[in-house]
Write a protein that holds these residues in place. Structure first.
Motif, PDB file in Angstrom:
ATOM      1  N   ALA A   1      31.909  29.341  25.971  1.00  0.00           N
ATOM      2  CA  ALA A   1      31.215  29.877  27.226  1.00  0.00           C
ATOM      3  C   ALA A   1      31.743  31.453  27.695  1.00  0.00           C
ATOM      4  N   GLN A   2      31.115  32.285  28.463  1.00  0.00           N
ATOM      5  CA  GLN A   2      32.562  33.197  29.041  1.00  0.00           C
ATOM      6  C   GLN A   2      33.240  33.034  30.020  1.00  0.00           C
ATOM      7  N   SER A   3      33.944  33.374  30.253  1.00  0.00           N
ATOM      8  CA  SER A   3      34.790  33.295  31.471  1.00  0.00           C
ATOM      9  C   SER A   3      35.447  34.912  31.670  1.00  0.00           C
ATOM     10  N   VAL A   4      35.707  34.732  33.121  1.00  0.00           N
ATOM     11  CA  VAL A   4      36.716  35.571  33.914  1.00  0.00           C
ATOM     12  C   VAL A   4      37.775  35.315  34.736  1.00  0.00           C
ATOM     13  N   THR A   5      39.113  36.287  34.519  1.00  0.00           N
ATOM     14  CA  THR A   5      40.290  35.950  35.287  1.00  0.00           C
ATOM     15  C   THR A   5      41.016  35.985  35.660  1.00  0.00           C
ATOM     16  N   GLN A   6      41.275  36.265  37.417  1.00  0.00           N
ATOM     17  CA  GLN A   6      41.395  37.284  38.103  1.00  0.00           C
ATOM     18  C   GLN A   6      42.871  36.454  38.114  1.00  0.00           C
ATOM     19  N   LEU A   7      43.621  37.654  37.884  1.00  0.00           N
ATOM     20  CA  LEU A   7      45.242  36.865  38.027  1.00  0.00           C
ATOM     21  C   LEU A   7      45.900  37.078  39.506  1.00  0.00           C
ATOM     22  N   ASP A   8      45.761  37.167  40.193  1.00  0.00           N
ATOM     23  CA  ASP A   8      46.022  37.474  42.023  1.00  0.00           C
ATOM     24  C   ASP A   8      44.429  37.095  42.635  1.00  0.00           C
ATOM     25  N   SER A   9      45.309  35.922  43.116  1.00  0.00           N
ATOM     26  CA  SER A   9      44.136  35.577  44.574  1.00  0.00           C
ATOM     27  C   SER A   9      44.058  36.981  45.749  1.00  0.00           C
ATOM     28  N   GLN A  10      45.382  36.637  45.536  1.00  0.00           N
ATOM     29  CA  GLN A  10      45.309  37.548  47.024  1.00  0.00           C
ATOM     30  C   GLN A  10      46.625  38.417  46.722  1.00  0.00           C
ATOM     31  N   VAL A  11      46.160  40.379  47.319  1.00  0.00           N
ATOM     32  CA  VAL A  11      46.818  40.998  46.591  1.00  0.00           C
ATOM     33  C   VAL A  11      46.872  41.921  48.221  1.00  0.00           C
ATOM     34  N   PRO A  12      48.559  42.193  49.217  1.00  0.00           N
ATOM     35  CA  PRO A  12      49.265  42.536  50.513  1.00  0.00           C
ATOM     36  C   PRO A  12      49.407  43.838  49.662  1.00  0.00           C
ATOM     37  N   VAL A  13      49.212  45.002  50.568  1.00  0.00           N
ATOM     38  CA  VAL A  13      49.984  46.376  49.873  1.00  0.00           C
ATOM     39  C   VAL A  13      50.067  47.180  51.000  1.00  0.00           C
ATOM     40  N   PHE A  14      50.669  48.303  51.658  1.00  0.00           N
ATOM     41  CA  PHE A  14      50.128  49.105  52.367  1.00  0.00           C
ATOM     42  C   PHE A  14      49.610  49.891  52.347  1.00  0.00           C
ATOM     43  N   GLU A  15      48.729  50.926  53.590  1.00  0.00           N
ATOM     44  CA  GLU A  15      48.336  51.522  53.215  1.00  0.00           C
ATOM     45  C   GLU A  15      48.929  53.237  52.549  1.00  0.00           C
ATOM     46  N   GLU A  16      47.799  53.565  52.059  1.00  0.00           N
ATOM     47  CA  GLU A  16      48.383  54.974  51.379  1.00  0.00           C
ATOM     48  C   GLU A  16      49.625  54.896  49.973  1.00  0.00           C
ATOM     49  N   ALA A  17      49.386  53.158  49.447  1.00  0.00           N
ATOM     50  CA  ALA A  17      50.355  52.654  48.468  1.00  0.00           C
ATOM     51  C   ALA A  17      49.645  52.590  47.051  1.00  0.00           C
ATOM     52  N   PRO A  18      49.746  52.279  45.932  1.00  0.00           N
ATOM     53  CA  PRO A  18      48.372  52.229  44.627  1.00  0.00           C
ATOM     54  C   PRO A  18      48.168  51.072  45.048  1.00  0.00           C
ATOM     55  N   VAL A  19      47.519  50.442  44.475  1.00  0.00           N
ATOM     56  CA  VAL A  19      46.529  48.708  43.330  1.00  0.00           C
ATOM     57  C   VAL A  19      46.239  49.327  42.712  1.00  0.00           C
ATOM     58  N   GLU A  20      46.849  47.872  42.156  1.00  0.00           N
ATOM     59  CA  GLU A  20      45.658  47.638  40.451  1.00  0.00           C
ATOM     60  C   GLU A  20      45.664  45.800  41.067  1.00  0.00           C
ATOM     61  N   LEU A  21      44.526  45.684  40.470  1.00  0.00           N
ATOM     62  CA  LEU A  21      43.731  44.608  40.589  1.00  0.00           C
ATOM     63  C   LEU A  21      43.579  43.881  39.191  1.00  0.00           C
ATOM     64  N   ARG A  22      44.110  42.850  38.613  1.00  0.00           N
ATOM     65  CA  ARG A  22      43.878  42.497  37.055  1.00  0.00           C
ATOM     66  C   ARG A  22      42.848  41.565  37.476  1.00  0.00           C
ATOM     67  N   CYS A  23      42.317  41.829  35.874  1.00  0.00           N
ATOM     68  CA  CYS A  23      41.226  40.541  35.602  1.00  0.00           C
ATOM     69  C   CYS A  23      40.533  40.870  34.215  1.00  0.00           C
ATOM     70  N   ASN A  24      41.120  39.927  33.448  1.00  0.00           N
ATOM     71  CA  ASN A  24      40.725  39.384  32.100  1.00  0.00           C
ATOM     72  C   ASN A  24      39.624  38.592  31.569  1.00  0.00           C
ATOM     73  N   TYR A  25      38.894  39.121  30.293  1.00  0.00           N
ATOM     74  CA  TYR A  25      37.431  38.392  30.495  1.00  0.00           C
ATOM     75  C   TYR A  25      38.011  37.964  29.825  1.00  0.00           C
ATOM     76  N   SER A  26      36.831  37.061  28.842  1.00  0.00           N
ATOM     77  CA  SER A  26      37.059  36.083  27.270  1.00  0.00           C
ATOM     78  C   SER A  26      35.304  37.366  26.314  1.00  0.00           C
ATOM     79  N   SER A  27      36.655  37.254  25.464  1.00  0.00           N
ATOM     80  CA  SER A  27      36.135  38.082  24.113  1.00  0.00           C
ATOM     81  C   SER A  27      35.215  37.925  23.668  1.00  0.00           C
TER      82      SER A  27
END
Lengths: 112, 117
Positions: A1-27
């Motif tokens: 069965a397909q699955s999707v994993t988002q590794l971070d439930s919460q990401v705090p960041v300051f304004e104008e900073a870069p951000v990366e939200l992670r996602c992995n999926y089942s092949s």
């Protein structure tokens, strides 16, 4: 069965900073990948999608994502975030004719 | 242009009551989907319509859940004898073509927040 994993439930960041939200999926044989944003008390809005072709996908509001087949990842990035980017972000995976499956979401909080 | 609309936006029901949730998709969209989003979770697929035909109802959690789209446009999700575990946001989405093609974007409505007391 397909699955999707988002590794971070919460990401705090300051304004104008870069951000990366992670996602992995089942092949799977066919891969369609999506990022949606959900503002409070609203439905999901499509940010960007990968169907085929270039692995770097650009979306709305300055977001982009990179499809990495070998790592089965589809991470979302933005080089400089704004307060208005505060929302919940959902990664979705649809394998061919299968149903769209979402991860549990990542809450992005942009602080001044 | 008009997007997907849902009504009511909020619904409070006593345990055991029946509820009906309405979805108005984007005009001309062939496909219509219902999702359930529990607190702190991503949306989970419930059912899919292609025009008036319900082609997939594999995600409906029990036989208390019933969906219809009799004329291929407006859809109603009905929950009979509501239970507390039915409390969630119910999202409706529509897309232009049939869902077999991931190229079609799903457009989501604002959802109906159901609270069962």
């Amino acid at each position: 069965a397909q699955s999707v994993t988002q590794l971070d439930s919460q990401v705090p960041v300051f304004e104008e900073a870069p951000v990366e939200l992670r996602c992995n999926y089942s092949s799977s044989v066919s891969v369609y990948l999506f990022w949606y944003v959900q503002y409070p008390n609203q439905g999901l809005q499509l940010l960007l999608k990968y169907l085929s072709g270039s692995t770097l996908v650009k979306g709305i509001n300055g977001f982009e994502a990179e499809f990495n087949k070998s790592q089965t990842s589809f991470h979302l990035r933005k080089p400089s975030v704004h307060i208005s980017d505060t929302a919940e972000y959902f990664c979705g995976h649809q394998g061919g004719s299968e149903k769209l499956v979402f991860g549990k979401g990542t809450k992005l909080t942009v602080n001044p | 242009g008009a997007g997907v609309s849902q009504s009511p936006r909020y619904k409070v029901a006593k345990r055991g009551q029946d509820v009906a949730l309405r979805c108005d998709p984007i005009s001309g969209h062939v496909s219509l989907f219902w999702y359930q989003q529990a607190l702190g979770q991503g949306p989970e697929f419930l059912t899919y319509f292609q025009n008036e035909a319900q082609l997939d109802k594999s995600g409906l959690p029990s036989d208390r859940f019933f969906a219809e789209r009799p004329e291929g446009s407006v859809s109603t999700l009905k929950i009979q004898r509501t239970q507390q575990e039915d409390s969630a946001v119910y999202l409706c989405a529509s897309s232009l073509g049939d869902w077999g093609r991931g190229t079609d974007t799903q457009y989501f409505g604002p959802g109906t927040r159901l609270t069962v007391l």
